[in-house]
Design a protein around this motif. Sequence first.
Motif, short mmCIF file in Angstrom:
data_model
loop_
_atom_site.label_atom_id
_atom_site.label_comp_id
_atom_site.label_asym_id
_atom_site.label_seq_id
_atom_site.Cartn_x
_atom_site.Cartn_y
_atom_site.Cartn_z
N HIS A 1 0.81 -1.22 0.00
CA HIS A 1 0.00 0.00 0.00
C HIS A 1 0.84 1.26 0.00
O HIS A 1 0.34 2.34 0.27
CB HIS A 1 -0.93 0.00 1.22
N SER A 2 2.11 1.11 -0.30
CA SER A 2 3.01 2.25 -0.16
C SER A 2 2.80 3.29 -1.26
O SER A 2 2.51 2.98 -2.40
CB SER A 2 4.45 1.76 -0.22
N SER A 3 2.97 4.55 -0.88
CA SER A 3 2.92 5.62 -1.88
C SER A 3 4.29 6.28 -2.01
O SER A 3 4.42 7.42 -2.42
CB SER A 3 1.88 6.65 -1.47
#
Lengths: 686, 686
Positions: free
Chosen positions: A559-561
Motif C-alpha cells: 500500500h506504499s505511496s
Amino acid sequence: MPDFTDNLKPAHDGTQILEAERNGSPLSVQELSKHLLSRNDFLNRQARILEIVEKEPLMSKKNLLNLARPDRYHLGLARAKLIRRLALKHDWNKEDADMAEYLVDEMSPYHLHLSMFVTTVREQGSEEQKAHWMPQILNYDIIGCYAQTELGHGSNVRGLECQAKYDPTTKEFIIHSPTLTASKWWNGTMGRTATHAIIVAQLMLPDSTGNYVSHGPHPFVVQIRNKETHLPLDGIVVGDIGPKYGYTSMDNGYMLLDNHRVPHSAMLARYSHVDPNTGAFSRTGHQAVVYGSLTNVRATIIMHARLILARAVTIAVRYSTIRRQFHDRDDSKQAGPEMTVLDYPTVQIRILPLVATTFALHYTGEAMFNMYTSTRSNIEKGDFSGLAELHGVSSGLKSLCTTIAANGIETCRRALGGHGFGGGSGLININNDYLSKPTVEGDNWMITQQTARYLIKKMESVVAKPDAPAKDGTDALFKQYLKTRNTYKPKELVINGQYIDKAMMEAFEWRAADLTYRAYEARVVQKKGWTSLLVQLHRLSNAYSESFLVSNFHRALVHSSLSQAAQRVMRDMYRLFALSTMDADARTFQSCNAASSGSLDQLPDTIQQLMLQIRPHAVKVVDAWSIPDYVLDSALGRYDGKVYEDLYDRAHRQNPLNRVTFNVDWRSDEIVKGSNDGGKDILAKL
Amino acid sequence: MPDFTDNLKPAHDGTQILEAERNGSPLSVQELSKHLLSRNDFLNRQARILEIVEKEPLMSKKNLLNLARPDRYHLGLARAKLIRRLALKHDWNKEDADMAEYLVDEMSPYHLHLSMFVTTVREQGSEEQKAHWMPQILNYDIIGCYAQTELGHGSNVRGLECQAKYDPTTKEFIIHSPTLTASKWWNGTMGRTATHAIIVAQLMLPDSTGNYVSHGPHPFVVQIRNKETHLPLDGIVVGDIGPKYGYTSMDNGYMLLDNHRVPHSAMLARYSHVDPNTGAFSRTGHQAVVYGSLTNVRATIIMHARLILARAVTIAVRYSTIRRQFHDRDDSKQAGPEMTVLDYPTVQIRILPLVATTFALHYTGEAMFNMYTSTRSNIEKGDFSGLAELHGVSSGLKSLCTTIAANGIETCRRALGGHGFGGGSGLININNDYLSKPTVEGDNWMITQQTARYLIKKMESVVAKPDAPAKDGTDALFKQYLKTRNTYKPKELVINGQYIDKAMMEAFEWRAADLTYRAYEARVVQKKGWTSLLVQLHRLSNAYSESFLVSNFHRALVHSSLSQAAQRVMRDMYRLFALSTMDADARTFQSCNAASSGSLDQLPDTIQQLMLQIRPHAVKVVDAWSIPDYVLDSALGRYDGKVYEDLYDRAHRQNPLNRVTFNVDWRSDEIVKGSNDGGKDILAKL
C-alpha cells in the motif's frame, strides 16, 4: 592550553566520506523521514523542542559518564524542575514534555507522576476522588509514584504481600508490610522524590465470621512524605534502592509500612467499593478498559524500540563507512587506502539486518496503534470482542521487539571495534537503560505465555468449527492452514533471481500456524502439562510475532505511496528482514515445510546479495530516522563525520581526570600529587 | 538508626532453601572443586590470598557503584600500591599478586607494567637492554605501559601511523605522530600512571637514495613522564581517554609525540638491529616464540572465561532456587508456596546449558595449556611445526569462548527478573568489564579468519595427499572425512533412550570437516574472493571450535577418575552442552548430514529431559566452582542464601543517596533540602 595537537588532522576526512556516501544514493532523506515520523507530528515537535532544550546549560550531555550516581539523581531532579518550567513558559502539552525527556535521554525523577500515578487516579478513581486529586496532581502540588512491585513479587501481582486491612470501627485502612519481601521495591520516583504513592495492596476484609480474607490487590492513594520537611511520615520507611544497571537519574525506591492508617477514601473506587460501615465489598463496571491501555503502552514500547534501534544503527552505519581497516586480502598490492569497514560482509551481516529491522518494528508499531484505536472505540461502544486478540498479540510483540532492540544495540556496539567500548560510542547509556526493557512491563519470557494461550484457544475453536466464517486475520490463517496442511507445498522464495515477496510472508504465516497446531495437539489433545510446554510456547509466540512483523511490513509495501527509489530500497529492506530472520531459525522452516529446502540452502547467498544492494543507501537510510546529534551524543555517529576530532576532544579537552596529576610511587601514601592526602580521601568514600 | 524493619524476615528463608538443595544431591563439592581448580594450586592460593585481601578496608566492595569514575581511578591507584606492599610483606610471587587483582576484581592501574611491558622487554630486549631495564621494572622504580593501538588502527598493526625515523647524525630515533589518528589510544596504564612506554612505531630508515622507507612496526622503550613531577616530557601529549564501558579503575590513555628524540638504545633489539652509524637494518633469530606466548595468553583467556561464566551461573542458580514465582498453572488449588523459579523449563533453558558450558570451557582451557606447553618445548628444540595449528586453533577458540561468556553473563542476568537489573545482582561490573573481551586480543569477527585459513590449508594438503600419514587430530579427521563422505550415515544421538556420547562428538567433527570442505571448494577450487567468503569462514571457525570444545569434553569424560556420582552428572553436562549447541545450528547439522533428522527433531525434548536430570545437582555443581562471596559481591548469589536481607541492607543501610533530603518542589531552585544551593552545585560538575 594550546599544544601541537591542535592542528593535527585525522588520516582520512570523515566529513568528505559521508558527503560522498550521501551523494552516491538517489534516495530522498526528507521523503523517508516524513514517511516514518509524521505520526503525532513527531518531526516538527522534535525540531521545536530540541531548539529550546539544547540551549540549556543544565541539559548539556558533557561529562555525564564522569558523574557519581548520587550526582546523577541530583542533576536529574534539577532537570525535571527545568522541564516543568519550560513547559509552563512555552505552553508545552504532555507530548511536548515527553519529547523533552526523550531528547535529554534520561528518565526524570518526576516521570511516574505524570505517567502511572495520574493514569491510575484518572482511570480507577471515582468522580469524587478525581475532583479531589487531579488539580493537585496537574499543578505538581504533590508528586506521585506507583508502588506495586515488591521485593518478593513482580509479575505475579496476585502474590503481593503488602496488606490493606479495613477497620470498620475507625473507617480506616491499615496498610502493613508483614515481611521484608513485602517491601515495595523498584518503584520509580518513590526513592527520594514522591510525596504520595499509589500503593497496591491486598484488600483484607472481614468475612461473616470476622476473619479477614483477601479480595485481591487494590490501589490506594497514600501520602508518604511530609510536604514541608519532605521526611517520611511516621510508620513509613522509604528510600532509594541504590545503583542499578541504568536509570541513574531515577530514584527507584523501597518502602515498608508499619500498620499505617489511611482514611476510607484512600482506596480508588471507580470499579471496587468497600462499604464504610460494614466493610462489605462490591464491584462495579468493567475493568477491561484498563487492559486496553496496557496495549497502548505496548504499542508505545514498540515505537520506542524502533527509535532506540535506529539510534544504534545510525551510529554503526556512519562510523563503519568512515572507519578503514586492512586491505582486501586478494589485493596483491596491499597499498592505497584501507577498506571501508562497512564493505566487509562480516560487518554488514551484523548491522544491515538491524537497519531493516527498524522498519519492521515501525510498521508493526503503526499497526498496533491502529489496532488499539479501533479496539478502544469498539470498547467505548460496549464491544469487548477485540480485546483478547489485542492482548494476545501485544504480549508476544512486546517480548520479541524489546529483545530484538536490546540485543541489537549490543550487536551494533560490538561491530564498532574498540571504540564501541569507549564513552564516545554513545551506546553506553542507551544500552544500560534499555536493558531494563526485556524485564519491565511484563518479563519477556513470562508474557509469551499469553500469546501462546491466545493462539491455542484460537486454534481449538477453529478445529471445532473449521467452516465458521473467519473473524480476523489469525482466524482466517488457521482455517486456511487446516484445509491445506496435507497439500501445502513448501514455498520457493527466489525464482530465477526474482524475490517472491509474498511467498516469504506466507512461509512465516505457515510456520506460525504449524507451530500453533503442534502446541494445540500437545496441550489440548495430549493434555501435556502447561509448565512442561513453556519452552515450546515461548518459541511459538516468537514465531507468531515474527510473522506479524513480516506481514505488516509486506502490507505497508503493497500500500506504499513512496517514490520508486525509496520503494526499491524498502523492498530490499523487507526481504533482508524476512530472510535473515528466517535464516536464524531455518530448521523450523524446513521441518514444518514452510519454505523449500533449496530456498533455505540459498539464504546465506541471498542475504549477502541483498546487503550489497542496500549498502550504497545505508547512510541516507539511517539519516531518515532523523536522530539529532544531541540525542546520539556519539563521536562515532555524528552527522558531520568528525569522528576522530570528537573522540580526541572528549579525551584531551573534556576529561576531568586529566586535570589532576597523580603520585604513582607505591612507596608513597599520597595519591593526588601535592595533596599529601595519604589516600584517606578515597577511603572515606567507601 | 533502628526502625521497625530491623526485625522483619523475608517470606521464605533462603538459607534453609539452599541447605535443602545441598542435602538433596549426593555430589561431593570438594571432589569436583579439586578436579576443576588444582592447576597451579588455584584453590589453595585463592584461600590464602583471600584471607589477606578481604580484611583490608581499602579493598571493600561496598558502594563502588556509587563512585564517580575519577574516584574509581583514584581508588584503583591506592589499591595498586597496597597490593604491591602486600606482595612484599607476604612474599607473594606473580601468581599471588595476580590472584589478589582477580579477587579485588578490578584492573589495577599498574596492570600493564607487570604484563605487556615487562614481557616485551624480556622477550624482545637484547641482553644489554634487559640488564638495564629489568631491575628498574621489577623494583617498580619506573612504571611501564604498552603503546601499540592507535586512534585509527588496532587489529591492523602494519597500518600503524606513529613513526620512528632514524637520524644517523645524532644516532637518535625521532618518534612522531603525523596525524590525529596516529595518536596512541586505549593503552592501559598510560593515561595517568606510566612513566615509561613501549611505543610501537613504524621503523623509518633511509634507503640507498636517502629516502626514508618503513621497515614495519617495532617496539621502542620511551620515557614519557618526568620522574619527579610526573608531568609529560616536552613534545609529548598524554592523558586518559575518559570513561568507557567498564574498567573504571584503569587509565586507558592517548598519546601523541611531536618529533620526540630518543637514543639508539631505545629500540628493543633482540630480533632487529639498526646499525647506529649507517642506519642499515638487519634481523636476527626467529620471532615465532612471540606467537607462542600469544597462544598462552589465549589459553589464559579461555580459563578466565570459564571462571567469569561460573560466577554468572553461580549467582543465577542460587537465586533461582530461592526465588518463587506463580503456582503451576495446572495446579487447580493455586495455593501453597509458589514454584521455585529454577523449576521452570524457561529458566532452566537459559541457565543450565551455561552451567554445562563452564565445564566445556574448562576442559578446552586445560587442553590448550597442555598444547601450549608441548609446542613450546618443541620450539625450544627448534621444531616450529606445531605453531600453525596452535595459532589456528587458538584464534577460533578465543573468538568463540569469549563470545559465549559475554553473552552468557547477560543471559543469566536477564534470567534473574527485575533484581538482575539491580546493583545487588553482582553482574553489572563483570558485564561491563567483560564486554571488552570480544574485541580485545583480536576482534572476535576478525580473528576467525586465521582459523579458517588454517583449516582450508589443511584440507588442501589432505586433498592433495589423502594417503599420507596423519600428522595430528585435524589431519586424521579430514582424511577420514574424504574417505567416507559418500558413504557416511547421519548419526543417531539417542537410541532406545540411551545417549550415544561418541556419536554426538562425531557429528560435531563431521560438520566441521564438511564446512571446511565447502570452504576449500569455494576458495581453492572455485577461487572465490576471500572477502566475499568472510561470513561463511566465520561460521566455519565457530563450528570447528565447537567441535574442539565437544571433543575435549568427551575426552575428559573417557579418561575421568571422578567418582560415579560426579561422573554421572558430568556426562549429563557433556550431553547438555553438545545437544544445546547443536540445537542452535540444527539446520547445518542436517544439511551436512552430520546427525539424523529424527535425532534433530528430538533435540528439544532430549534437552529438557537432561535438564530435569541435572536440576537436583545444580546448586552443588556451581558451589564446586568455589567463587568466594567476596568475588561474587552479589546479594542474589550469596552462599548462605540471604538474598533479601542483603538487598535490603544495601538499599536501606548503605546507599548514600538516602542520607540527603531533597527539595522536590519545581518552584524552588534549591535541590538539596536546606542547602540553598540553587542547583548551582550540579551545574558546576557538567
